[in-house]
Scaffold this motif. Structure first.
Motif, PDB file in Angstrom:
ATOM      1  N   ALA B 266       0.846  -1.201   0.000  1.00  0.00           N
ATOM      2  CA  ALA B 266       0.000   0.000   0.000  1.00  0.00           C
ATOM      3  C   ALA B 266       0.879   1.247   0.000  1.00  0.00           C
ATOM      4  O   ALA B 266       0.630   2.210  -0.740  1.00  0.00           O
ATOM      5  N   LEU B 267       1.933   1.225   0.824  1.00  0.00           N
ATOM      6  CA  LEU B 267       2.857   2.358   0.854  1.00  0.00           C
ATOM      7  C   LEU B 267       3.526   2.549  -0.505  1.00  0.00           C
ATOM      8  O   LEU B 267       3.729   3.668  -0.965  1.00  0.00           O
ATOM      9  N   CYS B 268       3.875   1.424  -1.156  1.00  0.00           N
ATOM     10  CA  CYS B 268       4.486   1.484  -2.492  1.00  0.00           C
ATOM     11  C   CYS B 268       3.551   2.182  -3.471  1.00  0.00           C
ATOM     12  O   CYS B 268       3.980   3.062  -4.232  1.00  0.00           O
ATOM     13  N   ALA B 269       2.288   1.766  -3.443  1.00  0.00           N
ATOM     14  CA  ALA B 269       1.310   2.346  -4.370  1.00  0.00           C
ATOM     15  C   ALA B 269       1.193   3.846  -4.139  1.00  0.00           C
ATOM     16  O   ALA B 269       1.149   4.641  -5.084  1.00  0.00           O
ATOM     17  N   LEU B 270       1.178   4.234  -2.853  1.00  0.00           N
ATOM     18  CA  LEU B 270       1.082   5.649  -2.499  1.00  0.00           C
ATOM     19  C   LEU B 270       2.314   6.414  -2.998  1.00  0.00           C
ATOM     20  O   LEU B 270       2.201   7.462  -3.650  1.00  0.00           O
ATOM     21  N   ALA B 271       3.507   5.870  -2.677  1.00  0.00           N
ATOM     22  CA  ALA B 271       4.757   6.528  -3.075  1.00  0.00           C
ATOM     23  C   ALA B 271       4.837   6.637  -4.596  1.00  0.00           C
ATOM     24  O   ALA B 271       5.274   7.649  -5.146  1.00  0.00           O
TER      25      ALA B 271
END
Lengths: 279, 284
Positions: B266-271
């Motif tokens: 999820a953090l990857c998608a956000l970043a």
């Protein structure tokens, strides 16, 4: 007489040239300050985590084959400091660096310049980011010096200094051999990592923990044991293995340059053999 | 290239089956690429085996035994556990990219990421498929021969619970991939991402149990690491392989791995969404 002065003069010239190369590199590495600081800290962190992992685990076991943390720190710091200082000086000879230069053809341009080749290669990879790692290694060594219970005399400190110089020459020689092999083959030099980086790891711990054949190979085939293990054993007042006399510990400042000298001969053969890649 | 186009054509029809086929081809190409340099793989194997032998010597010396004697357990570990553990760390170096991974970072710095954006698939699953193939290829080229060597030479043990261990290996790769990708996303904001990466890999090496088994660390270190995703990237595999966690505890460990993986993804998608918005590529 005149010839001797010339030699001395040209040696001074080469030294000036070397420092010029270092200064140019230091300047270029200082351009991006944050990047440099991050890289330098991260380089030191690799050593820090490795030693920390060992130091954190040791209390649970009480010791490493009869060695305390302070005593191992003496060995570990010595090996690490010798290796990092060597890397600062001889980094240009490390196989990946040199083979990249050969493949790109930039090595051929070095041959055209009116300056000695070894001086140029020595001055081609002065990575300032290795300084914090050297400082950390010195710190580990200092911790070992205070915690191992050795009473330090001028002789002992001299032995330690000679050992560091020997290690620099020894691993420098191995880097030169690895670099020279790239004149013939680009592929198999990875095997040199076993003796360079592997050798560094190997001598970071008391060598009697390894199998007999491994310890002997790194004593008599490659004189690595003479450079750190024997001096530290001697400083701790322990006998050397294989019934070797105590004074064998003082061979460190000689064993290293011997390897470096042999490597230099191989280098000359390699350079004569070198034909360029045609790029 | 022909295979790519052949497999890509169903996806242009838009069905989910076509998308799956596209990812499968991407993964297969990532897999095949690992077999390009057999000689380099061989030397890598020799080097890793040598380092494994050194690490085994240190651990056995800590146990105060020689390879022949079993010795008393420390923190629930026998000397045989320690030998198997070293084998596992050496087996998974390549597959889990434990020495670091900068492929995506490079794609951003060089502007090649634009090519990725032209593809008909979202960027994150595309890279995940590629890395899954790469990891599987590394496991076949380096991991399996290493496993055989460690079993033959050091009597390393095979997994106590094969199926659960297999799940754990897949999740450890996924969690590690998400972490690596997130670190690589730093390239959108900083030209210093390589230094940030070096930092991250050093911390990961200590935190995931690659340098030493986490069980040997003082309790406070283990307690602190339990709040991080790092143990999910290797240590969980080790505990399941050695059979130190079984039944409900094993499933809980797997759930932990899955949780961290989803969180990091999820953090990857956000970043990625943020990073791509500020991406500027020098045009030619």
């Amino acid at each position: 007489m005149g010839r001797g002065r010339n030699r001395l003069g040209s040696a001074g010239h080469h030294l000036r040239l070397y420092f010029l190369l270092l200064r140019a590199q230091a300047r270029s590495q200082g351009v991006y300050r944050t990047s440099f600081a991050l890289d330098a800290l991260a380089t030191a962190l690799i050593t820090a985590t490795e030693f920390a992992a060992f130091a954190l685990v040791l209390p649970r076991f009480g010791g490493l084959g009869g060695w305390t943390l302070g005593e191992v720190a003496l060995l570990y710091g010595l090996a690490e400091l010798g290796f990092v200082l060597m890397d600062l000086l001889f980094g240009g000879f490390d196989a990946p660096n040199l083979s990249a230069q050969i493949r790109s053809g930039s090595f051929s341009t070095l041959l055209l310049r009116p300056a000695p080749l070894p001086v140029q290669v020595l001055g081609s990879d002065f990575a300032l980011r290795r300084f914090p790692r050297a400082l950390l290694a010195a710190g580990i060594l200092a911790y070992g010096m205070t915690q191992s219970g050795v009473v330090w005399t001028a002789w002992g400190l001299g032995l330690l200094a000679g050992s560091i110089l020997g290690l620099i020459a020894f691993f420098g020689g191995l880097f030169v051999v690895g670099g020279t092999l790239t004149f013939w083959t680009v592929e198999s030099v990875e095997a040199m990592n076993v003796v360079t980086y592997g050798g560094r790891s190997l001598i970071s711990y008391p060598m009697d923990i390894y199998g007999e054949w491994l310890r002997r190979a790194f004593t008599y085939l490659l004189p690595a044991a003479f450079l750190s293990y024997f001096p530290v054993l001697h400083l701790l007042g322990r006998p050397l293995p294989d019934g070797l006399p105590g004074w064998a510990a003082y061979l460190a400042p000689m064993a290293g340059p011997l390897v470096l000298g042999a490597a230099a001969l191989l280098w000359r053969v390699g350079v004569r053999h070198y034909q360029g890649t045609g790029s | 290239m022909n295979t790519v186009r052949a497999a890509a054509s169903p996806s242009s029809r838009g069905g989910p089956a076509g998308t799956a086929a596209l990812y499968a081809v991407t993964a297969r190409l990532g897999f095949r690429r690992q077999f390009a340099y057999p000689q380099a793989a061989l030397w890598g194997l020799i080097t890793n085996f040598f380092f494994g032998a050194l690490r085994i010597a240190v651990l056995l010396a800590l146990f105060g035994t020689r390879p022949t004697g079993p010795g008393t357990p420390v923190a629930g570990w026998t000397a045989s556990d320690a030998v198997t553990y070293v084998g596992l760390t050496q087996i998974f170096i390549g597959a889990f990219s434990l020495f670091g991974w900068t492929d995506f970072m490079r794609a951003v710095h060089r502007g090649e990421v634009v090519t990725d954006l032209l593809r008909p698939t979202p960027l994150l699953p595309f890279w995940a498929a590629q890395d899954a193939g790469r990891a599987a290829g590394q496991f076949v080229v380096r991991g399996l021969p290493m496993l055989v060597l460690f079993v033959l030479v050091w009597a390393a043990r095979l997994p106590a619970q094969p199926l659960l261990t297999l799940f754990s290996v897949v999740l450890a790769w996924a969690c590690g991939f998400a972490f690596r990708f997130l670190v690589n996303c730093a390239a959108f904001w900083s030209p210093d991402a390589v230094g940030i990466g070096r930092f991250a890999w050093a911390v990961q090496g200590l935190g995931c149990g690659f340098l030493m088994p986490l069980a040997f660390f003082p309790a406070w270190v283990g307690a602190a690491l339990a709040w991080t995703p790092f143990p999910a990237m290797l240590n969980t595999v080790v505990t399941l392989w050695l059979g130190q966690k079984t039944g409900a505890a094993a499933w809980a460990a797997l759930a932990g791995q899955l949780g961290w993986t989803l969180g990091l993804l999820a953090l990857c998608a956000l970043a990625l969404a943020r990073g791509l918005r500020r991406l500027e590529v020098a045009g030619g």
